[in-house]
Design a protein around this motif. Structure first.
Motif, PDB file in Angstrom:
ATOM      1  N   VAL A  20     111.204  75.654  29.175  1.00  0.00           N
ATOM      2  CA  VAL A  20     112.470  75.007  28.805  1.00  0.00           C
ATOM      3  C   VAL A  20     112.217  73.888  27.796  1.00  0.00           C
ATOM      4  CG1 VAL A  20     114.434  73.684  29.662  1.00  0.00           C
ATOM      5  CG2 VAL A  20     113.585  75.625  30.984  1.00  0.00           C
ATOM      6  N   ALA A  21     111.127  73.142  28.007  1.00  0.00           N
ATOM      7  CA  ALA A  21     110.775  72.092  27.039  1.00  0.00           C
ATOM      8  C   ALA A  21     110.535  72.692  25.666  1.00  0.00           C
ATOM      9  CB  ALA A  21     109.544  71.323  27.514  1.00  0.00           C
ATOM     10  N   ASN A  22     109.856  73.836  25.618  1.00  0.00           N
ATOM     11  CA  ASN A  22     109.600  74.471  24.330  1.00  0.00           C
ATOM     12  C   ASN A  22     110.877  75.047  23.720  1.00  0.00           C
ATOM     13  OD1 ASN A  22     107.636  75.109  22.322  1.00  0.00           O
ATOM     14  ND2 ASN A  22     107.759  77.250  22.929  1.00  0.00           N
ATOM     15  N   PHE A  23     111.826  75.453  24.567  1.00  0.00           N
ATOM     16  CA  PHE A  23     113.153  75.876  24.089  1.00  0.00           C
ATOM     17  C   PHE A  23     113.796  74.739  23.295  1.00  0.00           C
ATOM     18  CE2 PHE A  23     117.697  75.481  24.764  1.00  0.00           C
ATOM     19  CZ  PHE A  23     118.204  76.732  24.439  1.00  0.00           C
ATOM     20  N   ILE A  24     113.795  73.539  23.875  1.00  0.00           N
ATOM     21  CA  ILE A  24     114.402  72.384  23.211  1.00  0.00           C
ATOM     22  C   ILE A  24     113.607  72.008  21.965  1.00  0.00           C
ATOM     23  CG2 ILE A  24     115.114  69.980  23.519  1.00  0.00           C
ATOM     24  CD1 ILE A  24     115.137  70.610  26.581  1.00  0.00           C
ATOM     25  N   ASN A  25     112.290  72.030  22.093  1.00  0.00           N
ATOM     26  CA  ASN A  25     111.386  71.737  20.984  1.00  0.00           C
ATOM     27  C   ASN A  25     111.735  72.586  19.761  1.00  0.00           C
ATOM     28  OD1 ASN A  25     109.066  72.249  19.253  1.00  0.00           O
ATOM     29  ND2 ASN A  25     107.722  71.413  20.806  1.00  0.00           N
ATOM     30  N   CYS A  82     107.133  63.979  29.435  1.00  0.00           N
ATOM     31  CA  CYS A  82     108.391  63.245  29.528  1.00  0.00           C
ATOM     32  C   CYS A  82     108.589  62.354  28.294  1.00  0.00           C
ATOM     33  CB  CYS A  82     108.402  62.401  30.799  1.00  0.00           C
ATOM     34  SG  CYS A  82     109.863  61.352  30.973  1.00  0.00           S
ATOM     35  N   PHE A  83     107.563  61.606  27.927  1.00  0.00           N
ATOM     36  CA  PHE A  83     107.643  60.726  26.761  1.00  0.00           C
ATOM     37  C   PHE A  83     107.862  61.532  25.484  1.00  0.00           C
ATOM     38  CE2 PHE A  83     105.502  58.558  23.203  1.00  0.00           C
ATOM     39  CZ  PHE A  83     106.265  57.400  23.148  1.00  0.00           C
ATOM     40  N   ALA A  84     107.175  62.676  25.380  1.00  0.00           N
ATOM     41  CA  ALA A  84     107.294  63.503  24.179  1.00  0.00           C
ATOM     42  C   ALA A  84     108.724  64.002  23.980  1.00  0.00           C
ATOM     43  CB  ALA A  84     106.324  64.683  24.278  1.00  0.00           C
ATOM     44  N   VAL A  85     109.315  64.573  25.044  1.00  0.00           N
ATOM     45  CA  VAL A  85     110.674  65.107  24.925  1.00  0.00           C
ATOM     46  C   VAL A  85     111.675  63.979  24.683  1.00  0.00           C
ATOM     47  CG1 VAL A  85     112.466  66.467  26.051  1.00  0.00           C
ATOM     48  CG2 VAL A  85     110.068  67.072  26.384  1.00  0.00           C
ATOM     49  N   LEU A  86     111.471  62.846  25.324  1.00  0.00           N
ATOM     50  CA  LEU A  86     112.352  61.697  25.114  1.00  0.00           C
ATOM     51  C   LEU A  86     112.311  61.247  23.656  1.00  0.00           C
ATOM     52  CD1 LEU A  86     114.207  59.495  26.317  1.00  0.00           C
ATOM     53  CD2 LEU A  86     112.137  58.155  26.780  1.00  0.00           C
ATOM     54  N   TRP A  88     111.367  62.962  20.851  1.00  0.00           N
ATOM     55  CA  TRP A  88     111.948  63.871  19.863  1.00  0.00           C
ATOM     56  C   TRP A  88     113.452  64.050  20.066  1.00  0.00           C
ATOM     57  CZ3 TRP A  88     108.651  67.814  22.731  1.00  0.00           C
ATOM     58  CH2 TRP A  88     109.404  68.757  23.429  1.00  0.00           C
ATOM     59  N   SER A  89     113.939  63.885  21.289  1.00  0.00           N
ATOM     60  CA  SER A  89     115.380  64.008  21.528  1.00  0.00           C
ATOM     61  C   SER A  89     116.143  62.823  20.946  1.00  0.00           C
ATOM     62  CB  SER A  89     115.658  64.124  23.031  1.00  0.00           C
ATOM     63  OG  SER A  89     115.057  65.286  23.568  1.00  0.00           O
ATOM     64  N   LEU A  90     115.599  61.624  21.095  1.00  0.00           N
ATOM     65  CA  LEU A  90     116.224  60.437  20.514  1.00  0.00           C
ATOM     66  C   LEU A  90     116.256  60.524  18.993  1.00  0.00           C
ATOM     67  CD1 LEU A  90     114.774  57.589  22.785  1.00  0.00           C
ATOM     68  CD2 LEU A  90     117.117  58.472  22.771  1.00  0.00           C
ATOM     69  N   SER A  91     115.176  61.019  18.394  1.00  0.00           N
ATOM     70  CA  SER A  91     115.147  61.133  16.929  1.00  0.00           C
ATOM     71  C   SER A  91     116.148  62.179  16.444  1.00  0.00           C
ATOM     72  CB  SER A  91     113.735  61.490  16.453  1.00  0.00           C
ATOM     73  OG  SER A  91     113.372  62.788  16.851  1.00  0.00           O
ATOM     74  N   THR A  92     116.324  63.252  17.218  1.00  0.00           N
ATOM     75  CA  THR A  92     117.315  64.268  16.856  1.00  0.00           C
ATOM     76  C   THR A  92     118.723  63.694  16.909  1.00  0.00           C
ATOM     77  OG1 THR A  92     115.905  66.068  17.683  1.00  0.00           O
ATOM     78  CG2 THR A  92     118.265  66.516  17.499  1.00  0.00           C
ATOM     79  N   ALA A  93     119.027  62.986  17.993  1.00  0.00           N
ATOM     80  CA  ALA A  93     120.354  62.410  18.154  1.00  0.00           C
ATOM     81  C   ALA A  93     120.652  61.366  17.079  1.00  0.00           C
ATOM     82  CB  ALA A  93     120.490  61.791  19.542  1.00  0.00           C
ATOM     83  N   ALA A  94     119.606  60.689  16.579  1.00  0.00           N
ATOM     84  CA  ALA A  94     119.795  59.623  15.597  1.00  0.00           C
ATOM     85  C   ALA A  94     119.895  60.144  14.167  1.00  0.00           C
ATOM     86  CB  ALA A  94     118.636  58.616  15.696  1.00  0.00           C
ATOM     87  N   THR A  95     119.618  61.412  13.941  1.00  0.00           N
ATOM     88  CA  THR A  95     119.599  61.957  12.581  1.00  0.00           C
ATOM     89  C   THR A  95     120.917  61.761  11.825  1.00  0.00           C
ATOM     90  OG1 THR A  95     117.872  63.558  13.134  1.00  0.00           O
ATOM     91  CG2 THR A  95     119.257  64.055  11.223  1.00  0.00           C
ATOM     92  N   PHE A 170     122.099  68.761  20.616  1.00  0.00           N
ATOM     93  CA  PHE A 170     120.748  69.148  21.020  1.00  0.00           C
ATOM     94  C   PHE A 170     119.919  67.941  21.438  1.00  0.00           C
ATOM     95  CE2 PHE A 170     121.980  73.060  18.919  1.00  0.00           C
ATOM     96  CZ  PHE A 170     121.373  74.025  19.710  1.00  0.00           C
ATOM     97  N   GLY A 171     120.201  66.789  20.856  1.00  0.00           N
ATOM     98  CA  GLY A 171     119.536  65.578  21.325  1.00  0.00           C
ATOM     99  C   GLY A 171     119.910  65.267  22.762  1.00  0.00           C
ATOM    100  N   PHE A 172     121.174  65.459  23.099  1.00  0.00           N
ATOM    101  CA  PHE A 172     121.646  65.221  24.473  1.00  0.00           C
ATOM    102  C   PHE A 172     121.004  66.202  25.449  1.00  0.00           C
ATOM    103  CE2 PHE A 172     124.741  66.266  27.847  1.00  0.00           C
ATOM    104  CZ  PHE A 172     124.818  65.020  28.467  1.00  0.00           C
ATOM    105  N   VAL A 173     120.853  67.468  25.051  1.00  0.00           N
ATOM    106  CA  VAL A 173     120.213  68.455  25.918  1.00  0.00           C
ATOM    107  C   VAL A 173     118.789  68.024  26.266  1.00  0.00           C
ATOM    108  CG1 VAL A 173     119.340  70.837  26.032  1.00  0.00           C
ATOM    109  CG2 VAL A 173     121.622  70.380  25.114  1.00  0.00           C
ATOM    110  N   GLY A 174     118.078  67.468  25.293  1.00  0.00           N
ATOM    111  CA  GLY A 174     116.729  66.976  25.549  1.00  0.00           C
ATOM    112  C   GLY A 174     116.713  65.843  26.552  1.00  0.00           C
ATOM    113  N   LEU A 175     117.678  64.954  26.467  1.00  0.00           N
ATOM    114  CA  LEU A 175     117.743  63.839  27.422  1.00  0.00           C
ATOM    115  C   LEU A 175     118.046  64.336  28.832  1.00  0.00           C
ATOM    116  CD1 LEU A 175     119.695  61.225  25.265  1.00  0.00           C
ATOM    117  CD2 LEU A 175     117.227  61.393  25.621  1.00  0.00           C
TER     118      LEU A 175
END
Length: 407
Positions: A20-25, A82-86, A88-95, A170-175
């Protein structure tokens, strides 16, 4: 549902959560290549700047691979993933907030790469430590297939959504994944018996850095990974632009870019089960790894070499789909080979391999733009170069690879 999840064994939890993490990745990674067409139109970006925006991800990805592999041994898979997904998800949401300012946008792309670079070495280390050899092809197949599903979902929906919403969604899905990970997953306790003591001793073994670069069997994996990524970055970064500029694909037709990822995910699982079946009936592991890598490199190499001759949009998508389906065999080939040759240090060997294989991500953006401009709009040099790299790497892997544990 909670009881059913608790009844899962540790191996199953690792495969499910990491997949699932790789799905989001993978979904987050293709958002920009898909959204850059309307974004470039809105902000008037030249092809030159589009190339650097697309490559910004690779700069961050390049720098964090080895850090991720070392961190998982020091801090555990739970914290690092956990840190990795957090991140990349924050950076996606901030784009969307950074899009109006090129330096800020490229910065978010670099941060996305930093987070995703930490993630995959962690997953490889967890698989190498806790998934038996006869089940690894399937585990890697599911993980890679989940990534393809993520790319598929993104490719289907992003062209029909406002690009701002795509990044935020997609950033929210990562969170959400981060919360689920913290609530449901815990690193297994070290066993108090002899097996647990052996695991501790294995993780403490120090290996000279020269060992990571002094074996041709490792270099064959590194080179195969480099070639695979060269083709993948060309397809991921430039397929939407190519279909739009060369074959006249409109906004609705752009959803066809999901088809190659659907084929890739289905084939990834099929290749994984086929590889494990061959091993279970007595095929040597090395023969299986080599066979899968030949399919995974030479097949896409041939497809990409012929691709510029295709002038029909549907046929073009079918050719790329065939390339992606064959490329999926790599998950049962050289990608699984990490756990064979370095069962105690697969996270680090993968980190080194993926660092080298990130160079195409850095080069493919500006180099593709330069080749197309220098060729007066022709894309043949781009795809011919990718095919040549694949053929060369396939031959090197076939002659130099090994399945004997080295590290």
């Amino acid at each position: 549902m909670k009881c059913q999840w608790r009844s899962f064994g540790y191996k199953s939890k690792v495969v499910v959560l990491c997949s699932v993490a790789n799905f989001i990745n993978a979904a987050d990674r293709v958002l920009m290549p898909l959204a850059i067409v309307p974004m470039a139109s809105e902000y008037k970006w030249s092809l030159y700047w589009q190339g650097w925006i697309l490559s910004g991800f690779a700069f961050g990805y390049f720098t964090s691979q080895i850090l991720g592999a070392i961190a998982v041994n020091n801090y555990g898979g739970r914290r690092v993933l956990c840190f990795a997904v957090l991140l990349w998800s924050l950076s996606t949401a901030a784009t969307p907030l950074a899009a109006a300012h090129l330096p800020a946008l490229i910065c978010t792309r670099v941060i996305l790469g930093l987070g995703e670079g930490l993630g995959l070495p962690t997953i490889f280390q967890l698989f190498a430590q806790h998934i038996p050899a006869e089940e690894r092809s399937r585990a890697f197949g599911y993980m890679v297939a989940a990534g393809s599903v993520g790319q598929t979902i993104a490719s289907l929906f992003v062209p029909h959504l406002d690009w701002h919403i795509s990044f935020e969604l997609f950033g929210f899905v990562g969170l959400v994944w981060v919360v689920c990970w913290l609530l449901t997953y815990h690193d297994p306790p070290i066993l108090p018996d002899e097996e647990g003591q052996q695991l501790i001793e294995q993780e403490k073994v120090c290996v000279s850095w020269s060992e990571w670069i002094s074996h041709w069997s490792l270099w064959s994996i590194y080179i195969a990974h480099f070639a695979m990524n060269w083709s993948n970055y060309i397809i991921m970064q430039w397929l939407p632009t190519y279909l739009s500029r060369t074959l006249g694909a409109n906004k609705e037709s752009m959803s066809l870019t999901a088809v190659p990822y659907i084929i890739n995910s289905l084939c990834g699982v099929a290749w994984g089960h086929s590889a494990d079946q061959l091993i279970s009936v007595g095929w040597p592991v090395l023969r299986v790894r080599r066979l899968m890598t030949l399919f995974g490199l030479m097949g896409p190499g041939l497809c990409l070499t012929l691709f510029p001759e295709v002038s029909n949009l549907v046929v073009a998508v079918l050719v790329i789909s065939m390339a992606m389906g064959l490329c999926a065999a790599n998950s049962s080939g050289h990608l699984s080979n990490h756990a064979d040759v370095a069962p105690n240090h697969a996270g680090i060997t993968f980190a080194i391999s993926n660092t080298i294989a990130t160079v195409p991500g850095i080069l493919c953006g500006p180099l593709t733009a330069e080749l197309v401009v220098a060729s007066n709009g022709r894309w043949f040099p781009v795809f011919f170069l990718a095919g040549t790299i694949n053929f060369t790497a396939a031959m090197i892997y076939y002659t130099q690879s090994s399945a004997r544990p080295l590290l």
